[in-house]
Enzyme design. Sequence first.
Site, PDB file in Angstrom:
ATOM      1  CE1 TYR A 203       8.012  -5.944  -3.716  1.00 18.92           C
ATOM      2  CE2 TYR A 203       8.216  -7.081  -5.822  1.00 18.92           C
ATOM      3  CZ  TYR A 203       8.330  -7.077  -4.441  1.00 18.92           C
ATOM      4  OH  TYR A 203       8.768  -8.205  -3.786  1.00 18.92           O
TER       5      TYR A 203
ATOM      6  CG  ASP B 233       0.295  -2.708  -2.688  1.00 18.91           C
ATOM      7  OD1 ASP B 233       1.118  -3.402  -3.333  1.00 18.91           O
ATOM      8  OD2 ASP B 233       0.409  -2.488  -1.468  1.00 18.91           O
TER       9      ASP B 233
ATOM     10  CE  LYS C 242       6.752  -1.947   2.429  1.00 19.43           C
ATOM     11  NZ  LYS C 242       8.173  -2.365   2.380  1.00 19.43           N
TER      12      LYS C 242
HETATM   13  P1  KE4 Z   1       6.366  -7.804   1.609  1.00 18.89           P
HETATM   14  O1  KE4 Z   1       5.919  -9.162   1.080  1.00 18.89           O
HETATM   15  O2  KE4 Z   1       7.807  -7.516   1.298  1.00 18.89           O
HETATM   16  O3  KE4 Z   1       6.013  -7.620   3.095  1.00 18.89           O
HETATM   17  O4  KE4 Z   1       5.485  -6.681   0.858  1.00 18.89           O
HETATM   18  C1  KE4 Z   1       5.469  -6.679  -0.541  1.00 18.89           C
HETATM   19  C2  KE4 Z   1       5.072  -5.289  -1.007  1.00 18.89           C
HETATM   20  C3  KE4 Z   1       3.782  -5.090  -1.463  1.00 18.89           C
HETATM   21  N1  KE4 Z   1       3.376  -3.868  -1.885  1.00 18.89           N
HETATM   22  C4  KE4 Z   1       4.219  -2.806  -1.863  1.00 18.89           C
HETATM   23  C5  KE4 Z   1       3.721  -1.476  -2.342  1.00 18.89           C
HETATM   24  C6  KE4 Z   1       5.547  -2.961  -1.396  1.00 18.89           C
HETATM   25  O5  KE4 Z   1       6.384  -1.893  -1.390  1.00 18.89           O
HETATM   26  C7  KE4 Z   1       5.992  -4.217  -0.960  1.00 18.89           C
HETATM   27  C8  KE4 Z   1       7.406  -4.459  -0.475  1.00 18.89           C
HETATM   28  N2  KE4 Z   1       8.284  -3.331  -0.541  1.00 18.89           N
HETATM   29  C9  KE4 Z   1       9.696  -3.630  -0.682  1.00 18.89           C
HETATM   30  C10 KE4 Z   1      10.502  -2.346  -0.854  1.00 18.89           C
HETATM   31  N3  KE4 Z   1       9.929  -1.396  -1.671  1.00 18.89           N
HETATM   32  C11 KE4 Z   1      10.187  -4.432   0.491  1.00 18.89           C
HETATM   33  C12 KE4 Z   1      11.698  -4.508   0.615  1.00 18.89           C
HETATM   34  C13 KE4 Z   1      12.211  -5.849   0.189  1.00 18.89           C
HETATM   35  O6  KE4 Z   1      11.716  -6.423  -0.808  1.00 18.89           O
HETATM   36  O7  KE4 Z   1      13.137  -6.322   0.875  1.00 18.89           O
END
Ligand code: KE4
Length: 435
Positions: A144, A239, A267
């Site tokens: 993701y 990523d 993060k």
């Molecule tokens: P954000 O747009 O949520 O800051 O990041 C997206 C993203 C991009 N790449 C990776 C590998 C990620 O894990 C994420 C976001 N992770 C999720 C949980 N695995 C965020 C939690 C959520 O969606 O509320």
Amino acid sequence: MGIERSKELFAKACQHIPGGVNSPVRACKSVGCEPIFIERAAGARVYDADGNEYLDFVCSWGPMILGHNHPAVVAAIRETLEAGTSFGAPTSKEIELAELVTGALPSVEKVRFVSSGTEATMSAVRLARGFTGRSKVVKFDGCYHGHADSFLIKAGSGVITLGIPGSPGVPEDIVRNTLSIPYNDVDTLEKTLRDPKLDIACVIVEPAAGNMGVVPPAPGFLEALRQLTSELGIVLIFDEVITGFRLALGGAQEYYGVRPDLTCLGKIIGGGLPVGAYGGKKEIMDHIAPDGPVYQAGTLSGNPLAMAAGAATLRELSRPGFYQELETKAADFAAQLAQLAERHLPGQTTLNRVASMMTTFFTPGPVTDYVSAMRADTDRYAAHYRNMRSQGVWLAPAQFEAAFISAAQTEADLALALEKTEWSFKNLANPEKSR
Ligand code: KE4
């Protein structure tokens, strides 16, 4: 452990906010219960609206590697706040965090800050397309990269899957340029990248996957990815939104010794405030506006409060011995966790761990990709989640996520979590007996 106040707040939130939450997974739909509303947090613990205390393994989905409200991070935010919150102009705080990021990641010669991981990955892909003049993006099933249109395609069925929209609202002509192939499958990777019909701009990968649950790269997978993309002039994007500053100060690229062309971060680099970033080779980054023609912008990009929180966090992470201590704690915890699973649920679980991130899959395993991860018994995970939350241990409300070890969790905290885990595993093994 009543959660009446959380229930009231959830009902109210649902009147104003879709699903009552600002990010779907928080609604706890896949674990069959209502969400708890968190009121405050400190160190290794969060406290809900009913005053219940929980040992936190969600860590805000990764950012809180130091634990909550670390004094150095709070002080940095407070000090910066005194001078104002947002100016729409460059500040020295951005240089401070940029130097910490580029100092920790040799492959990142230049970095651009944005406000989320999605913005980071979306911008990195646009940059790769602008730099190469090509259009296709290759991703991996189960990985993701945020919710930008070009990433929301249905996971493949084990073969090369031309983009099939994974969400309404994502037009076919957008996802037609995204291919999803199986993670850890070097044969399919080579076949795809060498296909002369595909003008591939980039490959984007979670160097250690966290979004199908934790799935490590198979030996040789990242090396093959690096070798093929270098040979074929394809931009390799790591990523590292989860793995950046999680696996090591230099992230997965230090941990595995493989350097990408571009890196996406998020993060941890915000220390709990909204920050994302993308960066890499100067020859590529110089294509980004205003130096180059590839456009990307953001009102709150480089926000001084967020920069200060991120910089304070990375300074703490730079302390000698930080990652060794975290690794020792995580390895010891995981070993005991696996023993408990083998004792109470023999042959029914798989524990995947990479450094201080791990997932207990309720399936015999091994779990090496999306297809094998999807064999997990999500109902059993849901029961485990509810058990643990009732005992004051807060796990991710979804089987296909990671549990995080933080520097704030003490040996006693982890021993308590293991004690509650044993109770839950016994309950899962004999639901009648341990009601
Ligand atoms: P954000 O747009 O949520 O800051 O990041 C997206 C993203 C991009 N790449 C990776 C590998 C990620 O894990 C994420 C976001 N992770 C999720 C949980 N695995 C965020 C939690 C959520 O969606 O509320």
